[in-house]
Design a protein around this motif. Sequence first.
Motif, PDB file in Angstrom:
ATOM      1  N   ASP A 139       0.810  -1.219   0.000  1.00 45.55           N
ATOM      2  CA  ASP A 139       0.000   0.000   0.000  1.00 45.55           C
ATOM      3  C   ASP A 139       0.847   1.275   0.000  1.00 45.55           C
ATOM      4  N   GLY A 140       2.154   1.145  -0.264  1.00 48.89           N
ATOM      5  CA  GLY A 140       2.992   2.325  -0.465  1.00 48.89           C
ATOM      6  C   GLY A 140       3.615   2.922   0.768  1.00 48.89           C
ATOM      7  N   ARG A 141       3.601   2.208   1.886  1.00 50.70           N
ATOM      8  CA  ARG A 141       4.248   2.719   3.099  1.00 50.70           C
ATOM      9  C   ARG A 141       5.742   2.388   3.069  1.00 50.70           C
ATOM     10  N   LEU A 142       6.538   3.227   3.729  1.00 52.50           N
ATOM     11  CA  LEU A 142       7.958   2.948   3.843  1.00 52.50           C
ATOM     12  C   LEU A 142       8.235   2.249   5.166  1.00 52.50           C
ATOM     13  N   HIS A 143       8.980   1.140   5.082  1.00 52.44           N
ATOM     14  CA  HIS A 143       9.414   0.412   6.273  1.00 52.44           C
ATOM     15  C   HIS A 143      10.937   0.491   6.353  1.00 52.44           C
ATOM     16  N   MET A 144      11.439   0.789   7.546  1.00 51.29           N
ATOM     17  CA  MET A 144      12.878   0.885   7.791  1.00 51.29           C
ATOM     18  C   MET A 144      13.247  -0.046   8.939  1.00 51.29           C
ATOM     19  N   HIS A 145      14.256  -0.870   8.717  1.00 49.65           N
ATOM     20  CA  HIS A 145      14.687  -1.836   9.712  1.00 49.65           C
ATOM     21  C   HIS A 145      16.177  -1.654   9.949  1.00 49.65           C
ATOM     22  N   SER A 146      16.584  -1.720  11.221  1.00 52.48           N
ATOM     23  CA  SER A 146      17.995  -1.535  11.591  1.00 52.48           C
ATOM     24  C   SER A 146      18.527  -2.835  12.181  1.00 52.48           C
ATOM     25  N   TRP A 173       3.848   6.639   6.753  1.00 53.17           N
ATOM     26  CA  TRP A 173       2.859   6.639   5.685  1.00 53.17           C
ATOM     27  C   TRP A 173       2.042   7.934   5.721  1.00 53.17           C
ATOM     28  N   TRP A 174       1.300   8.142   4.638  1.00 54.38           N
ATOM     29  CA  TRP A 174       0.396   9.283   4.533  1.00 54.38           C
ATOM     30  C   TRP A 174      -1.017   8.817   4.851  1.00 54.38           C
ATOM     31  N   ASP A 175      -1.635   9.468   5.831  1.00 56.98           N
ATOM     32  CA  ASP A 175      -3.002   9.151   6.230  1.00 56.98           C
ATOM     33  C   ASP A 175      -3.950  10.024   5.413  1.00 56.98           C
TER      34      ASP A 175
END
Length: 226
Positions: A139-146, A173-175
């Motif tokens: 759905d176009g959200r950005l996920h960042m994992h460290s 994400w954009w709501d």
Amino acid sequence: MSDGSVYQRALGAAFDRLQPQLQDYFSLQPGEGRYGFGTGIFDVAGSPRPALRPLLSAIPVANAFFPDFGRRVPFTISNYPHIDPFGRSSLTAVRTFRFDRADRIFEDTTSLTSPTGLTDYVGRRRNLATDLDLSVSQDGRLHMHSPHTRLFLGRLRLPVPVLAGADAHAEQWWDESAGHFRIRTIVRQRQLGTVFVYDGSFTYEYREFDGVLPPDAEPEKWERRL
């Protein structure tokens, strides 16, 4: 002007799958004459475990994790695109959390340290470094994992053992219904559970920027080690 933002270069073709508002947010790059400024409210922020809060003060990384916890915490974020002293395309972020008893700062610099690799340097002296793995959801959200973290103390480079280290995950994400950005960041330790969190929403605008970091965004020390 560089060849795209650090996020565009790290994500490659996947960048185009981000929500349009996220594409704009993560497109800041050195030389374009603007920085981003956001204001919002964190529904929760800080360490939810009272017994762990004193331990966070003992971590030798200033302006990162802090021994506070609150709900409905106002905050600001400033994102400055620039070239660091080592010639790397970078984005420096300064977040100010306005708790009832004190303001707290969380600051970091995300640098392009390989053609598509990002390293995030955390703290006032940028002495906590972590790799950033990025992905885009359906759905176009950005996920960042460290996944990998190391601590720099003087000349020492100390990898944080997997069992002792914490695992950080962020989602932004954009709501559409609310008309603002949302962000959720959770730091978990395998034995202790959630040790740090911030989760909330914010609005965002762009302001003029000459490419020189202001004094409150300039770290005490730059770090080039990986």
